[in-house]
Motif scaffolding. Sequence first.
Motif, PDB file in Angstrom:
ATOM      1  N   ILE A   1      39.032  23.225  25.849  1.00  0.00           N
ATOM      2  CA  ILE A   1      39.910  23.200  24.551  1.00  0.00           C
ATOM      3  C   ILE A   1      39.089  22.731  23.349  1.00  0.00           C
ATOM      4  O   ILE A   1      39.369  23.437  22.061  1.00  0.00           O
ATOM      5  CB  ILE A   1      40.835  22.384  24.883  1.00  0.00           C
ATOM      6  CG1 ILE A   1      41.570  22.703  26.102  1.00  0.00           C
ATOM      7  CG2 ILE A   1      41.749  21.903  23.640  1.00  0.00           C
ATOM      8  CD1 ILE A   1      42.809  21.661  26.655  1.00  0.00           C
ATOM      9  N   ASN A   2      38.093  21.747  23.177  1.00  0.00           N
ATOM     10  CA  ASN A   2      37.484  21.305  22.151  1.00  0.00           C
ATOM     11  C   ASN A   2      36.637  22.589  21.598  1.00  0.00           C
ATOM     12  O   ASN A   2      36.474  22.706  20.416  1.00  0.00           O
ATOM     13  CB  ASN A   2      36.512  20.345  22.760  1.00  0.00           C
ATOM     14  CG  ASN A   2      37.229  18.935  22.854  1.00  0.00           C
ATOM     15  OD1 ASN A   2      38.401  18.871  22.238  1.00  0.00           O
ATOM     16  ND2 ASN A   2      36.627  18.008  23.287  1.00  0.00           N
ATOM     17  N   ASP A   3      36.228  23.492  22.683  1.00  0.00           N
ATOM     18  CA  ASP A   3      35.397  24.610  22.055  1.00  0.00           C
ATOM     19  C   ASP A   3      36.134  25.691  21.356  1.00  0.00           C
ATOM     20  O   ASP A   3      35.631  26.061  20.463  1.00  0.00           O
ATOM     21  CB  ASP A   3      34.678  25.129  23.412  1.00  0.00           C
ATOM     22  CG  ASP A   3      33.382  24.484  23.832  1.00  0.00           C
ATOM     23  OD1 ASP A   3      32.937  23.287  23.197  1.00  0.00           O
ATOM     24  OD2 ASP A   3      32.819  24.813  24.848  1.00  0.00           O
ATOM     25  N   PHE A   4      37.184  25.742  21.941  1.00  0.00           N
ATOM     26  CA  PHE A   4      38.393  26.664  21.320  1.00  0.00           C
ATOM     27  C   PHE A   4      38.425  26.325  19.943  1.00  0.00           C
ATOM     28  O   PHE A   4      38.539  26.864  18.860  1.00  0.00           O
ATOM     29  CB  PHE A   4      39.455  26.770  22.059  1.00  0.00           C
ATOM     30  CG  PHE A   4      40.733  27.500  21.476  1.00  0.00           C
ATOM     31  CD1 PHE A   4      40.916  28.793  21.066  1.00  0.00           C
ATOM     32  CD2 PHE A   4      41.823  26.388  20.707  1.00  0.00           C
ATOM     33  CE1 PHE A   4      41.858  29.282  20.334  1.00  0.00           C
ATOM     34  CE2 PHE A   4      42.835  27.117  19.995  1.00  0.00           C
ATOM     35  CZ  PHE A   4      42.676  28.385  19.824  1.00  0.00           C
ATOM     36  N   ARG A   5      38.774  24.874  19.585  1.00  0.00           N
ATOM     37  CA  ARG A   5      39.021  24.441  18.162  1.00  0.00           C
ATOM     38  C   ARG A   5      37.947  24.476  17.450  1.00  0.00           C
ATOM     39  O   ARG A   5      38.061  24.884  16.411  1.00  0.00           O
ATOM     40  CB  ARG A   5      39.589  23.084  18.394  1.00  0.00           C
ATOM     41  CG  ARG A   5      41.116  22.693  19.285  1.00  0.00           C
ATOM     42  CD  ARG A   5      41.347  21.397  19.429  1.00  0.00           C
ATOM     43  NE  ARG A   5      42.574  21.315  20.049  1.00  0.00           N
ATOM     44  CZ  ARG A   5      42.864  20.062  20.533  1.00  0.00           C
ATOM     45  NH1 ARG A   5      42.241  18.814  20.412  1.00  0.00           N
ATOM     46  NH2 ARG A   5      44.414  20.033  20.921  1.00  0.00           N
ATOM     47  N   SER A   6      36.783  24.603  17.844  1.00  0.00           N
ATOM     48  CA  SER A   6      35.663  24.607  16.935  1.00  0.00           C
ATOM     49  C   SER A   6      35.293  25.807  16.392  1.00  0.00           C
ATOM     50  O   SER A   6      34.977  26.449  15.453  1.00  0.00           O
ATOM     51  CB  SER A   6      34.496  24.071  17.594  1.00  0.00           C
ATOM     52  OG  SER A   6      33.923  24.896  18.560  1.00  0.00           O
ATOM     53  N   ALA A   7      35.859  26.907  17.334  1.00  0.00           N
ATOM     54  CA  ALA A   7      35.761  28.388  17.048  1.00  0.00           C
ATOM     55  C   ALA A   7      36.769  28.800  15.909  1.00  0.00           C
ATOM     56  O   ALA A   7      36.664  29.272  14.937  1.00  0.00           O
ATOM     57  CB  ALA A   7      35.917  29.324  18.161  1.00  0.00           C
ATOM     58  N   LEU A   8      37.899  27.975  16.250  1.00  0.00           N
ATOM     59  CA  LEU A   8      38.927  28.185  15.390  1.00  0.00           C
ATOM     60  C   LEU A   8      38.692  27.644  14.037  1.00  0.00           C
ATOM     61  O   LEU A   8      39.012  28.376  12.830  1.00  0.00           O
ATOM     62  CB  LEU A   8      40.318  27.491  15.760  1.00  0.00           C
ATOM     63  CG  LEU A   8      41.633  27.861  15.394  1.00  0.00           C
ATOM     64  CD1 LEU A   8      42.300  29.191  15.786  1.00  0.00           C
ATOM     65  CD2 LEU A   8      42.797  26.825  16.040  1.00  0.00           C
ATOM     66  N   GLN A   9      37.923  26.698  13.917  1.00  0.00           N
ATOM     67  CA  GLN A   9      37.394  25.943  12.709  1.00  0.00           C
ATOM     68  C   GLN A   9      36.511  26.842  11.839  1.00  0.00           C
ATOM     69  O   GLN A   9      36.712  26.761  10.872  1.00  0.00           O
ATOM     70  CB  GLN A   9      36.739  24.659  13.087  1.00  0.00           C
ATOM     71  CG  GLN A   9      36.195  23.725  11.873  1.00  0.00           C
ATOM     72  CD  GLN A   9      37.136  22.746  11.813  1.00  0.00           C
ATOM     73  OE1 GLN A   9      37.519  22.067  12.578  1.00  0.00           O
ATOM     74  NE2 GLN A   9      37.360  22.285  10.688  1.00  0.00           N
ATOM     75  N   GLU A  10      35.467  27.782  12.627  1.00  0.00           N
ATOM     76  CA  GLU A  10      34.844  28.720  11.703  1.00  0.00           C
ATOM     77  C   GLU A  10      35.677  29.524  10.805  1.00  0.00           C
ATOM     78  O   GLU A  10      35.386  29.826   9.795  1.00  0.00           O
ATOM     79  CB  GLU A  10      33.855  29.551  12.910  1.00  0.00           C
ATOM     80  CG  GLU A  10      33.157  28.543  13.682  1.00  0.00           C
ATOM     81  CD  GLU A  10      31.853  28.275  12.804  1.00  0.00           C
ATOM     82  OE1 GLU A  10      31.458  29.280  12.101  1.00  0.00           O
ATOM     83  OE2 GLU A  10      31.466  27.233  13.246  1.00  0.00           O
ATOM     84  N   GLY A  11      36.764  30.056  11.642  1.00  0.00           N
ATOM     85  CA  GLY A  11      37.395  31.094  11.007  1.00  0.00           C
ATOM     86  C   GLY A  11      38.256  30.346   9.790  1.00  0.00           C
ATOM     87  O   GLY A  11      38.607  31.076   8.617  1.00  0.00           O
TER      88      GLY A  11
END
Length: 900
Positions: A265-275
């Motif tokens: 979940i944390n990794d998903f959020r960090s990818a979301l952060q990029e966009g």
Amino acid sequence: MRKLAFLSTLLLPQYGLAAVNDQVNADLVYGSFESPSSRIRPRFRYWLPDASVNATIVQENIKSAGAIGAGGVEFVPYYNYGEPVPGADWSKYGFGTPDFVDIFQAALRAHKDAGMVMDFSIGPAAGQGVPASVDDEGLQWDLSYASAAVPLNGVFNGLVPGWGRGDARGAQTVTRFWEKYILKDEVKSLLAAVGNYGWEDSIEIESNMSWTRALPDIFMKKHGYSLRKYLPLIMYKNNNINIQSGAPGTIQCVLDTPDQGIGHINDFRSALQEGYRAYIQHLTDWANGMNVQFSSQVSYNLPLDALASIPVVNAPECESLQFQDNVDGYRQFAGPAVLTGKRVISNEMGGVESKGYQHSITDLLWQISRAVSGGVNQVVLHGQTYTGDYLATTWPGNTPFWYLFADLFSEKLPFWDHGLSEALNYMGRVQYIQQKGQPKIDVVVYNKDSATDGYWSTIYNETDLAKQGFTYLYLSPDNFALPQAHVKNGTLAPEGPNFRAMIIPSSANLTSQAVRDIKNFARAGLPIVLSGGLPNAYISKDGNTEGLTREISSLRQTSNVHIVSSGKAATQILDLGITPRVQVQSNGTWYTTWRSHPDGTDFVYLFSDIDESTGNISVATTKRPYIFDTWTGKQTPVLEYEQKAGRTVIPLQLAGNQTVFIGFVPGGNSSPHATQAPSSVIGYKYGNSTGDLQVHISADSDDTPLKLSNGKTIDRTTRTPSQPYTLSNWTLTVEHWKRPSNLSDASTIAVKHNTTHHLSSLISWQQIPAIANASGLGYYSTSLTWPPTSNERQSADGAYLFLPKTPNGARVFINNNRVSAFDYNAPKIDIGEYLVCGRNEVRVEVPSTMWNYLRTMLDKLKSAGRSPEFELMELDVPGTVDNGLIGVVRVVPYVSVRVL
């Protein structure tokens, strides 16, 4: 006809940080402390109902705001917050239509005519989205979940329920819309002349989970594994974490791993952060390309680390409503902005639940003081309303959010032109000091979460730093990659906030990269204090933290890293020889800030939160201290202080919620000052050119001598000051502001008439039946005889007038002479120059709120077709509030003694 569609606030594959600060124009005009420029002054958020309204009235509203001290407005096409309005034709009057462009131009022209500057929402309502066709690129995707039966052979060949096709171009669609429909030649010219910030509000889009087709590729590139099989994990608590906090999802999936899948979940959020950062980067670049700025309530409500994205925009904005006036929350938000040199840290200020038409000026000032204490240096007041007629709307006019939130600023509020102007000038001077120059912060506190708390709760819960006067802000480890985050001479960000130590609470989550950065900081000389023990490991990927835990444990052996028990961080920092720039000793709660201006003046801000208090501050400078009075714009040398060991110690007595600005000026007035003063000294006056000093002595019985820095001592005066006394026998004339006979006439300010009342004491209007529910202005009058006594042994050269706290502002007249502005939280006025022998008239003008009067007719009021809807928010109708001048008015005579 174009349909309104919200656009994705997410997911462009490119990412970069803004290279510019929030000041595109290097020749920004600040004005002066006494009279700050329009760009420095506070603004109102202006709610435009829609483009059908009268453009002339819009222009009058804007100019009226400027006339009382605002620098401009934040122009927000409200459109009833997306709710339908009976009779509205938004195909003709919608955002981006020719009629909208006309009224947008009219608003810009009004700013240009009045010498003001304008912020503008990049979309309707909260700003996330523009009218769009269903086949436009960049529409918001929402990843939902569904179930379908799978054959026993395990092969499913059908279309996954709810699945379709789409793409990741939200920011570009917004800017293309502007360029096609709004940015006509005159609009471009006007924006270049008076445009300030393009702006986006908090993200207020409901969803299951934001998504684009590019996200799996971003995820793979960033983390090195596929997201697809973990999709069930991320469909819970990854929607709008504030607006949908009570509906995080219907199904929560967990893994049978120690972390239950939190790492993915944390990794998903960090990818979301990029966009997301790519999205706001594009809008920032677009705005800067038009020679304006971009401001945003960064990542609000999204499951993202807000601190990581705050540096991208020119002027990050927070809000008092969601922060709940929490100083520690403001410190979290301000940290990355201060690190990266943002001139402006903005705040949507004063939106308070259940306070519509009743939020007092002093309550607003308390909110502002708390925000400034945490690093905010600009307020956009929530919000100014359109005053003309509008569809399905009664008097007092269009009321955004249907009476649920404070406040509804306009000339229909009695204090608009009878007290608010002084407060706006105060705010402008506060912002002048706090926007100019460089803030210096004592300590940085580490903070990392994959999703920032929606209400910005307190992270560092200990009180040791505040009690000593240490100022501190927060940084995320994402901020450590910024060029400003380097250590030199033992300080972090030496060219900026100049942090002199870092504290890592045991509750913090350290990433592997953060551990490496922290070790590098420590080895370069920055003291690191682990408060309460070793911190936690930030969980990523498969949740295996064994290696990271060993890395964190190795901090014990790192030079310049110190482990202390909770609440002992300040002691450890002091033991290292690091003292606060402003040390505090007080019997109350005092917040401070430090800002160094280019001319060499260092400004200390001091706020006494809630309660009256006394104490002293010890400041790390020996420059000459001056009081910079933010209510009058005057600058006066501080009377009493001592200087030793490179520090200046100043005793202070402050009313509850009073603020003080002290400027330490290089090469200032070199005349002697007091090193000790008795309590009978209630004021003083330095000669403007002669350098003489006169102190005002009251009848206080304090026998402490007055000592001066030149060695001179004054034990007593040769004259006995007259005794203080209270004023009584007041006549109150109330100018009632009432509804027009035709309640549908929303454009009328008020129908007015007067009543007169004789008061033996100053009590609330609530206690006077004839005016218990009145709205309007109170004119209080009485008289005093001067000199106050015929006793030859008592004398007076002047007097101070002390009023009770004036929540909605006040103006004072002595013999029809209006006295200077004064602090509404601590009203103290030197009236000596206005007094004449014999009878002297004293008049105090006090405005009321509108609420008590409006409350008598709530069932008749409508805004855009809807009645006040407290039940909608499960709220009780607020009760009545006190109005008027309440308490005791004191006159304190003084004799003036020349000591220099």
